[in-house]
Motif scaffolding. Sequence first.
Motif, PDB file in Angstrom:
ATOM      1  N   GLU A  67       0.847  -1.189   0.000  1.00 11.82           N
ATOM      2  CA  GLU A  67       0.000   0.000   0.000  1.00 11.82           C
ATOM      3  C   GLU A  67       0.883   1.240   0.000  1.00 11.82           C
ATOM      4  OE1 GLU A  67      -3.892   0.367   2.279  1.00 11.82           O
ATOM      5  OE2 GLU A  67      -2.501   1.496   3.536  1.00 11.82           O
ATOM      6  N   ARG A  68       0.447   2.255  -0.755  1.00 12.43           N
ATOM      7  CA  ARG A  68       1.179   3.524  -0.773  1.00 12.43           C
ATOM      8  C   ARG A  68       0.173   4.657  -0.811  1.00 12.43           C
ATOM      9  NH1 ARG A  68       3.358   4.327  -6.891  1.00 12.43           N
ATOM     10  NH2 ARG A  68       1.408   3.813  -7.897  1.00 12.43           N
ATOM     11  N   GLU A  69       0.651   5.849  -0.519  1.00 13.23           N
ATOM     12  CA  GLU A  69      -0.232   7.003  -0.508  1.00 13.23           C
ATOM     13  C   GLU A  69      -0.100   7.779  -1.805  1.00 13.23           C
ATOM     14  OE1 GLU A  69       0.509   9.300   3.001  1.00 13.23           O
ATOM     15  OE2 GLU A  69      -0.873   8.064   4.153  1.00 13.23           O
ATOM     16  N   VAL A  70      -1.242   8.184  -2.335  1.00 11.22           N
ATOM     17  CA  VAL A  70      -1.299   9.031  -3.513  1.00 11.22           C
ATOM     18  C   VAL A  70      -1.831  10.374  -3.034  1.00 11.22           C
ATOM     19  CG1 VAL A  70      -2.394   9.362  -5.760  1.00 11.22           C
ATOM     20  CG2 VAL A  70      -1.737   7.069  -5.019  1.00 11.22           C
ATOM     21  N   LEU A  71      -1.119  11.443  -3.336  1.00 11.24           N
ATOM     22  CA  LEU A  71      -1.549  12.763  -2.898  1.00 11.24           C
ATOM     23  C   LEU A  71      -2.624  13.298  -3.836  1.00 11.24           C
ATOM     24  CD1 LEU A  71      -1.132  14.934  -0.815  1.00 11.24           C
ATOM     25  CD2 LEU A  71       0.607  15.931  -2.279  1.00 11.24           C
ATOM     26  N   THR A  72      -3.777  13.617  -3.272  1.00 17.06           N
ATOM     27  CA  THR A  72      -4.896  14.142  -4.045  1.00 17.06           C
ATOM     28  C   THR A  72      -5.257  15.532  -3.515  1.00 17.06           C
ATOM     29  OG1 THR A  72      -6.605  13.278  -2.573  1.00 17.06           O
ATOM     30  CG2 THR A  72      -5.797  11.788  -4.297  1.00 17.06           C
ATOM     31  N   GLY A  73      -6.235  16.135  -4.096  1.00 20.72           N
ATOM     32  CA  GLY A  73      -6.697  17.449  -3.645  1.00 20.72           C
ATOM     33  C   GLY A  73      -7.271  17.443  -2.248  1.00 20.72           C
ATOM     34  N   ILE A  74      -7.678  16.288  -1.739  1.00 20.03           N
ATOM     35  CA  ILE A  74      -8.207  16.203  -0.386  1.00 20.03           C
ATOM     36  C   ILE A  74      -7.183  15.617   0.570  1.00 20.03           C
ATOM     37  CG2 ILE A  74     -10.620  16.083  -1.063  1.00 20.03           C
ATOM     38  CD1 ILE A  74     -10.364  13.000  -0.540  1.00 20.03           C
ATOM     39  N   GLY A  75      -5.943  15.543   0.126  1.00 22.07           N
ATOM     40  CA  GLY A  75      -4.888  15.006   0.977  1.00 22.07           C
ATOM     41  C   GLY A  75      -4.466  13.626   0.510  1.00 22.07           C
ATOM     42  N   PRO A  76      -3.595  12.987   1.274  1.00 25.89           N
ATOM     43  CA  PRO A  76      -3.108  11.670   0.878  1.00 25.89           C
ATOM     44  C   PRO A  76      -4.205  10.602   0.972  1.00 25.89           C
ATOM     45  CG  PRO A  76      -2.206  12.298   3.016  1.00 25.89           C
ATOM     46  CD  PRO A  76      -2.986  13.464   2.508  1.00 25.89           C
ATOM     47  N   VAL A  77      -4.225   9.704  -0.022  1.00 24.17           N
ATOM     48  CA  VAL A  77      -5.187   8.596  -0.049  1.00 24.17           C
ATOM     49  C   VAL A  77      -4.376   7.306  -0.191  1.00 24.17           C
ATOM     50  CG1 VAL A  77      -7.071   7.514  -1.340  1.00 24.17           C
ATOM     51  CG2 VAL A  77      -7.010   9.997  -1.072  1.00 24.17           C
ATOM     52  N   ALA A  78      -4.548   6.383   0.740  1.00 25.68           N
ATOM     53  CA  ALA A  78      -3.843   5.110   0.698  1.00 25.68           C
ATOM     54  C   ALA A  78      -4.460   4.222  -0.380  1.00 25.68           C
ATOM     55  CB  ALA A  78      -3.898   4.422   2.042  1.00 25.68           C
ATOM     56  N   VAL A  79      -3.607   3.669  -1.250  1.00 21.10           N
ATOM     57  CA  VAL A  79      -4.076   2.820  -2.350  1.00 21.10           C
ATOM     58  C   VAL A  79      -3.206   1.571  -2.393  1.00 21.10           C
ATOM     59  CG1 VAL A  79      -4.398   2.651  -4.844  1.00 21.10           C
ATOM     60  CG2 VAL A  79      -4.814   4.814  -3.687  1.00 21.10           C
ATOM     61  N   LYS A  80      -3.839   0.429  -2.585  1.00 24.75           N
ATOM     62  CA  LYS A  80      -3.110  -0.826  -2.727  1.00 24.75           C
ATOM     63  C   LYS A  80      -3.335  -1.365  -4.131  1.00 24.75           C
ATOM     64  CE  LYS A  80      -2.043  -5.118  -0.563  1.00 24.75           C
ATOM     65  NZ  LYS A  80      -1.988  -5.848   0.662  1.00 24.75           N
ATOM     66  N   VAL A  81      -2.252  -1.681  -4.827  1.00 24.75           N
ATOM     67  CA  VAL A  81      -2.324  -2.197  -6.202  1.00 24.75           C
ATOM     68  C   VAL A  81      -2.079  -3.688  -6.165  1.00 24.75           C
ATOM     69  CG1 VAL A  81      -1.363  -2.056  -8.507  1.00 24.75           C
ATOM     70  CG2 VAL A  81      -1.476  -0.012  -7.103  1.00 24.75           C
TER      71      VAL A  81
END
Length: 81
Positions: A67-81
């Motif tokens: 899992e890693r964090e993707v920075l979006t307009g609402i802040g970091p979002v944890a995403v697992k690929v």
Amino acid sequence: MHDDTITRLPDPSGFAADALTEVIRAGARKLIEQAIEAEMAALLATFSDEKLGDGRARLVRHGTLPEREVLTGIGPVAVKV
């Protein structure tokens, strides 16, 4: 009277963890995961005719990434690929 000395510090990212933000983050996480899955499916379909010498597919899915964090307009979002 409180006997603890714990002080809550503000989130340095500037994004508060309120209920609405969490709902938006969950939606963003799902949208990003769906986009990644669609991109992977398209890549696998593009190379589906490619075979190794023994007849197995040249390009296959193999495992997951951490899992890693993707920075979006609402802040970091944890995403697992």
